[in-house]
Design an enzyme around this catalytic site. Structure first.
Site, short mmCIF file in Angstrom:
data_model
loop_
_atom_site.label_atom_id
_atom_site.label_comp_id
_atom_site.label_asym_id
_atom_site.label_seq_id
_atom_site.Cartn_x
_atom_site.Cartn_y
_atom_site.Cartn_z
N LYS A 133 47.04 38.88 53.10
CA LYS A 133 47.55 38.55 51.78
C LYS A 133 48.82 37.72 51.88
O LYS A 133 49.65 37.93 52.78
CB LYS A 133 47.83 39.83 50.98
CG LYS A 133 46.62 40.73 50.81
CD LYS A 133 45.52 40.04 50.06
CE LYS A 133 44.32 40.94 49.87
NZ LYS A 133 43.22 40.28 49.13
N GLU A 190 42.72 31.01 50.51
CA GLU A 190 41.85 31.60 49.48
C GLU A 190 42.59 31.81 48.16
O GLU A 190 43.74 32.26 48.15
CB GLU A 190 41.29 32.93 49.99
CG GLU A 190 40.29 33.58 49.07
CD GLU A 190 39.62 34.77 49.72
OE1 GLU A 190 39.27 35.72 48.99
OE2 GLU A 190 39.44 34.76 50.96
N HIS A 193 31.75 37.75 48.00
CA HIS A 193 32.99 38.52 48.06
C HIS A 193 32.71 40.02 48.05
O HIS A 193 31.82 40.49 47.36
CB HIS A 193 33.88 38.16 46.86
CG HIS A 193 35.06 39.07 46.71
ND1 HIS A 193 35.06 40.14 45.84
CD2 HIS A 193 36.28 39.07 47.30
CE1 HIS A 193 36.23 40.75 45.92
NE2 HIS A 193 36.98 40.12 46.79
#
Length: 388
Positions: free
Chosen positions: A183, A238, A321
């Site tokens: 992240k 992403e 996903h």
């Protein structure tokens, strides 16, 4: 042959994980059981699914609209032409009765979760793993033996140090994965750069690392990150912005030569087609990551794949996903680029079957009938109780 009952329960994730925009402390997910009167191995067939992760449980819509529509329908109208199994397209059409166009996420997740559970039942009735059933219907019978999988990790956690982050990535590599994702966007850029460089010291090169901003960035921050990330030559960047902000996404793609990935927050074929037409994505390098259980299910996902192919996209550029076991079968059956894994997080919803082991970044596709939740003991306990 008929659907006897459809049941849903909401399960809290109870997780302190956080991405750039929110934590999962209140997150719930719907688990669904589709019960049929078809008997296999001495027991009625039941199909199971859950609504991936990252969106809340949606049982209210299921119980109010979609389950009653299916249970009221003439059973014969939900069967295939031969009357030997259920027809997912007919089941989808039944749930969509009296639904207004647009507003997809309000219903697409509820419908998609029921529809994927139906596919589990369809494959069990045929006595085949779901990936083989999907390959026969949507990929000319070409079913893969294994699927490339990457790890979604690198979360923000209270008190977590850079050394802790490095230890996590070492565990993923030691367990057999070759691509990890972390992240970004939850800390200032300079701190995120230190985190990225620390992970690169573990994984060895940018080609083994992807980063995920979870749609956090508006224009200035998105472009700052794109510029800062460029020297690392990462596998992909992403969700750099809202996937419906086509102008900004196209601007990022124009300035950032490395791959972008997006699409997990789009819930209809129409929205994904708008992305393909106007988002500036490059079919030779970028990744589209629709989440099938959250996007009306597998039959509609097949239409999305066909649409993207008409726009010049290869299936190798499509990675469903989330979803874990569900997405593993979808990727294998459709012949997609790979799937995502969340080992050790999201409680019973993370990871694959208990006996699954990654080898050089690949997971061998199971041969159990259906999706195979029965071999994922923690999750199957919830599903078994729901179907009892």
């Amino acid at each position: 042959m008929r659907i006897v009952d459809i049941r849903e329960t909401a399960v809290p994730l109870r997780s302190s994980l956080a991405n750039s925009g929110f934590d999962f402390s209140e997150m719930t997910t719907s688990v669904v059981a589709v019960l049929t009167d078809v008997v296999r191995e001495g027991r009625p067939v039941a199909g199971f699914a859950f609504n991936s992760t990252g969106r809340y449980a949606c049982g209210a819509q299921m119980r109010e609209r979609f389950i009653p529509r299916l249970l009221r329908a003439d059973p014969a109208t939900l069967l295939d032409r031969q009357g030997n199994n259920f027809d997912a397209d007919k089941v989808l059409a039944c749930m969509l009765q009296r639904e207004k166009s647009g507003g997809h996420s309000e219903r697409s997740i509820a419908i998609g979760t029921i529809e994927v559970a139906l596919w589990d039942a369809i494959a069990k009735i045929e006595g085949k793993p779901l990936h083989r059933v999907l390959a026969e219907r949507y990929n000319g019978g070409r079913s893969a033996r294994e699927v490339f999988c990457y790890v979604g990790g690198g979360w923000y956690l209270p008190g977590r140090t850079i050394a802790d982050l490095q230890d996590e990535m070492r565990r993923h590599l030691d367990s057999g994965y070759t691509l990890v994702k972390m992240k970004v966007g939850g800390l200032p850029l300079d701190e995120d750069r230190r985190r990225i460089e620390a992970v690169l010291a573990v994984v060895g090169s940018g080609s083994a690392l992807a980063v995920d901003a979870n749609c956090k960035f508006e224009r200035t921050q998105a472009l700052e990150y794109a510029q800062a990330l460029a020297p690392y030559r990462l596998r992909w960047f992403e969700e750099p912005c809202d996937p419906l902000d086509f102008a900004l996404l196209a601007e990022i793609a124009g300035r950032y030569s490395e791959p972008l990935a997006t699409g997990e927050n789009l819930f209809s074929t129409q929205d994904v087609e708008n992305l393909a037409r106007r988002g500036g994505l490059r079919s030779d390098r970028d990744i589209i990551q629709v989440d099938p259980p959250q996007s009306y299910g597998i039959a509609q996902y097949a239409r999305t794949v066909a649409m993207l192919e008409r726009h010049g996209w290869q299936r190798a550029s499509l990675f469903p996903h989330g979803g874990n076991q569900m997405s593993l079968h979808i990727a294998g059956g459709f012949g997609l680029g790979g799937a995502e894994s969340y080992p050790g997080v999201f409680g019973p919803f993370g990871g694959f079957a208990d006996d699954a082991r990654p080898d050089n970044g690949h997971i061998k596709l199971p041969e159990r009938p259906g999706i195979g939740f029965e071999a994922q003991s923690g999750l199957y306990r919830i599903m078994r109780e729901l179907a009892a």
